[in-house]
Enzyme design. Structure first.
Site, mmCIF file in Angstrom:
data_model
loop_
_atom_site.group_PDB
_atom_site.id
_atom_site.type_symbol
_atom_site.label_atom_id
_atom_site.label_comp_id
_atom_site.label_asym_id
_atom_site.label_seq_id
_atom_site.Cartn_x
_atom_site.Cartn_y
_atom_site.Cartn_z
ATOM 1 N N ARG A 66 0.836 -1.211 0.000
ATOM 2 C CA ARG A 66 0.000 0.000 0.000
ATOM 3 C C ARG A 66 0.866 1.254 0.000
ATOM 4 O O ARG A 66 0.443 2.316 -0.453
ATOM 5 C CB ARG A 66 -0.947 -0.011 1.206
ATOM 6 C CG ARG A 66 -1.880 1.202 1.262
ATOM 7 C CD ARG A 66 -3.056 0.974 2.190
ATOM 8 N NE ARG A 66 -2.665 0.467 3.490
ATOM 9 C CZ ARG A 66 -2.195 1.223 4.489
ATOM 10 N NH1 ARG A 66 -2.051 2.532 4.323
ATOM 11 N NH2 ARG A 66 -1.875 0.672 5.647
ATOM 12 N N TYR A 119 -14.380 15.739 -16.849
ATOM 13 C CA TYR A 119 -14.819 14.348 -16.762
ATOM 14 C C TYR A 119 -15.976 14.257 -15.767
ATOM 15 O O TYR A 119 -15.966 14.913 -14.718
ATOM 16 C CB TYR A 119 -13.644 13.482 -16.329
ATOM 17 C CG TYR A 119 -14.002 12.045 -16.036
ATOM 18 C CD1 TYR A 119 -14.548 11.233 -17.017
ATOM 19 C CD2 TYR A 119 -13.796 11.507 -14.769
ATOM 20 C CE1 TYR A 119 -14.882 9.913 -16.751
ATOM 21 C CE2 TYR A 119 -14.113 10.190 -14.501
ATOM 22 C CZ TYR A 119 -14.661 9.401 -15.490
ATOM 23 O OH TYR A 119 -15.002 8.098 -15.220
ATOM 24 N N ASP A 191 -5.328 18.263 -15.704
ATOM 25 C CA ASP A 191 -5.633 16.871 -16.056
ATOM 26 C C ASP A 191 -5.247 16.703 -17.522
ATOM 27 O O ASP A 191 -5.901 17.232 -18.415
ATOM 28 C CB ASP A 191 -7.121 16.588 -15.840
ATOM 29 C CG ASP A 191 -7.472 15.116 -16.065
ATOM 30 O OD1 ASP A 191 -6.781 14.464 -16.880
ATOM 31 O OD2 ASP A 191 -8.432 14.627 -15.457
ATOM 32 N N LYS A 216 -6.533 5.299 -19.795
ATOM 33 C CA LYS A 216 -6.892 5.723 -21.147
ATOM 34 C C LYS A 216 -5.712 5.557 -22.118
ATOM 35 O O LYS A 216 -5.184 4.471 -22.274
ATOM 36 C CB LYS A 216 -7.409 7.158 -21.105
ATOM 37 C CG LYS A 216 -8.514 7.386 -20.069
ATOM 38 C CD LYS A 216 -9.722 6.494 -20.270
ATOM 39 C CE LYS A 216 -10.929 6.918 -19.445
ATOM 40 N NZ LYS A 216 -10.710 6.902 -17.992
#
Length: 404
Positions: A66, A119, A191, A216
Site C-alpha cells: 500500500r 470528466y 488533467d 486511457k
C-alpha cells in the site's frame, strides 16, 4: 553420476525443508529483459534497525505494498520521462489520483475554480462531495480568461482544468490559466489525460500538479485501471503520497505491469490514432446527416487558433460529431456499427464510440446538455489505430443508415 546422490536422506532431520517457507529469488549474473511482475504485499527486512532506516529515509526499500511496490515505481518513472518531471505517483485510478491530490491540498473553507466541462466524475466530486467537506467550486468557461479571473476570490486555492474538454473538445486557454495562477499565487492543476504528454507538456506552462488517468491513452488497451499524479513541489508531492496511502488508493502490481507494457508502444499508437482522427473528421464532415464535426485540427473548430497555440501540430485522437436526428438516429448509428464498441471509454487501440447524453452527461438535464451543445444525436469517438479508410467507410455507412 556414480557416487552422487541428489536426493535428501529421509532420516536426516537437519535437511528437512518446508514448502511453506518462501524461496529466495535465484541469483543470476544476467537480468530479465522484461520487468518482473512482483505481486508481493509485504517485504522482509533484515532487522528492526534496517526497517527504521527505510521508514526514516536513510535507506531505500519497500515495506508494504500500500506504501509502494516495484511495478508502480517502474511505471511512474516512465510516465515521468514523458512529462519531464520526477517522482510521480501511481494510484488505483484516475479518480484516485484526483481525490488524493484534493485531499492533500485543500481544507474546509477553500475554493476551486474549475472548467465547466470536466470528466463526469470530476464534476460530481466537486459538485456533490467536496461541498460536504466545506470545499466549494466555481465552474467557468475554460476558453474565457475574463470569466476565469472573475471567479477567483480570496479563498481560491486551485485552478483545475483539462486541456481539452470532454466531450465537446473545447480548448482551455492554458497560457491565461498559467498566468492567473502565478498572479494570484494559487495552484495550477492540469488533467492531461485527453491530450497526453505527446500533445501537451504542462511543465512548459508552469503547472503545479499534473494528473493522468493511465487507464486511457497511456495504458491504451482497456485492460488496466490506474492513475498518476505529480507535483512540482516535493513537499506537496509527499502530502499527496501520504493521502493516497492513507485513503488506500493502492495500484495493482499486475495493472502496473500491463500498463508499462502498453506504454512502450504509446508514441506509435498516438501518432497513428491522431492521423486516423484527422482523416475521419474530414470524412464525417462530408456526410449527409452530420450537422457538425468537432475536431481541434479543423479550421471550423471554434478554438482552432487557440488549439494551434496550445497543442501545436497535435490536435489528438478524439473526434466529436452531431447527427441531425435525435435518439432514434443515434440508436440506428450504433446498431449499424457492430464492430465499433459502443462504450463509455477512450484511449483503446481500437476505435470506440460514446454517447454522452446516455453516459457521461446523463446526470444533466436536457436543457443543461443542450447549453453545452450535447444533443441526443451527439457522439464522441476515441479513434484507434485501425486502417483509416476502413474506419471512414464504417462511419459513412452507419451515418447513411440513420437517414433511412
Amino acid at each position: 553420476m556414480v557416487g552422487c546422490n541428489r536426493y535428501l536422506d529421509p532420516m536426516d532431520k537437519k535437511q528437512k525443508r518446508s514448502i511453506v517457507r518462501r524461496t529466495q529469488i535465484p541469483a543470476s549474473v544476467s537480468r530479465p529483459v522484461v520487468t518482473p511482475l512482483m505481486p508481493s504485499v509485504v517485504y522482509a527486512s533484515k532487522s528492526a534497525d534496517q526497517l527504521d532506516d527505510q521508514y526514516e529515509g536513510r535507506l531505500e526499500g519497500y515495506t508494504y505494498a500500500r506504501e509502494g511496490h516495484p511495478n508502480a515505481t517502474v511505471l511512474a518513472q516512465k510516465i515521468d520521462l514523458l512529462e519531464n518531471v520526477n517522482d510521480g505517483l501511481i494510484t488505483s485510478s484516475g479518480m484516485g489520483a484526483i481525490t488524493a491530490m484534493l485531499m492533500a491540498t485543500l481544507k474546509s473553507g477553500d475554493h476551486i475554480v474549475a472548467a465547466d466541462q470536466l470528466y463526469g466524475r470530476s464534476l460530481r466530486l466537486m459538485t456533490y462531495d467536496l461541498p460536504r467537506l466545506g470545499i466549494q467550486t466555481s465552474f467557468v468557461d475554460p476558453t474565457d480568461r475574463t470569466a476565469i479571473e472573475a471567479a477567483i476570490g480570496p479563498k481560491t486555492r486551485m485552478l483545475f482544468f483539462e486541456v481539452v474538454s470532454n466531450p465537446t473538445l473545447r480548448i482551455s486557454d492554458m497560457r491565461a490559466i498559467a498566468d492567473l495562477a502565478r498572479k494570484y499565487q494559487i495552484l495550477q492543476v492540469v488533467d492531461n489525460t485527453f491530450t497526453t504528454p505527446a500533445a501537451y507538456q504542462p511543465v512548459d506552462f508552469k503547472a503545479d500538479i499534473i494528473i493522468h488517468s493511465v487507464t486511457k491513452l497511456l495504458g491504451g488497451h482497456s485492460d488496466v485501471t490506474l492513475g498518476y499524479v505529480v507535483a512540482s513541489d516535493s513537499d506537496l508531492q509527499k502530502q499527496i503520497y501520504d493521502a493516497a496511502v492513507t485513503w488506500g488508493f493502492t495500484p495493482s502490481p499486475f495493472d502496473c505491469w500491463l500498463a508499462e507494457r502498453g506504454l512502450h508502444s504509446f508514441p506509435l499508437r498516438f501518432e497513428k490514432a491522431q492521423s486516423n482522427a484527422r482523416v475521419l473528421a474530414d470524412s464525417l464532415g462530408e456526410c449527409q446527416g452530420v450537422e457538425k464535426v468537432i475536431y481541434p485540427g479543423r479550421q471550423d473548430h471554434p478554438d482552432f487558433e487557440l488549439a494551434k497555440t496550445v497543442l501545436g501540430e497535435n490536435p489528438g485522437n478524439m473526434v466529436s460529431f452531431r447527427l441531425s436526428g435525435g435518439r432514434e438516429a443515434a440508436n440506428r448509428l450504433i446498431r449499424a456499427m457492430p464492430e465499433v464498441p459502443f462504450a463509455p471509454t477512450l484511449g483503446d487501440v481500437a476505435t470506440t464510440l460514446s454517447h454522452p447524453a446516455s453516459s457521461s452527461h446523463r446526470g444533466l438535464s436536457a436543457d443543461e446538455r443542450l447549453a453545452l451543445g450535447i444533443t441526443e444525436g451527439f457522439f464522441r469517438v476515441s479513434v484507434g489505430i485501425e486502417d483509416a479508410e476502413m474506419l471512414c467507410e464504417e462511419f459513412r455507412s452507419a451515418v447513411s443508415a440513420t437517414l433511412n
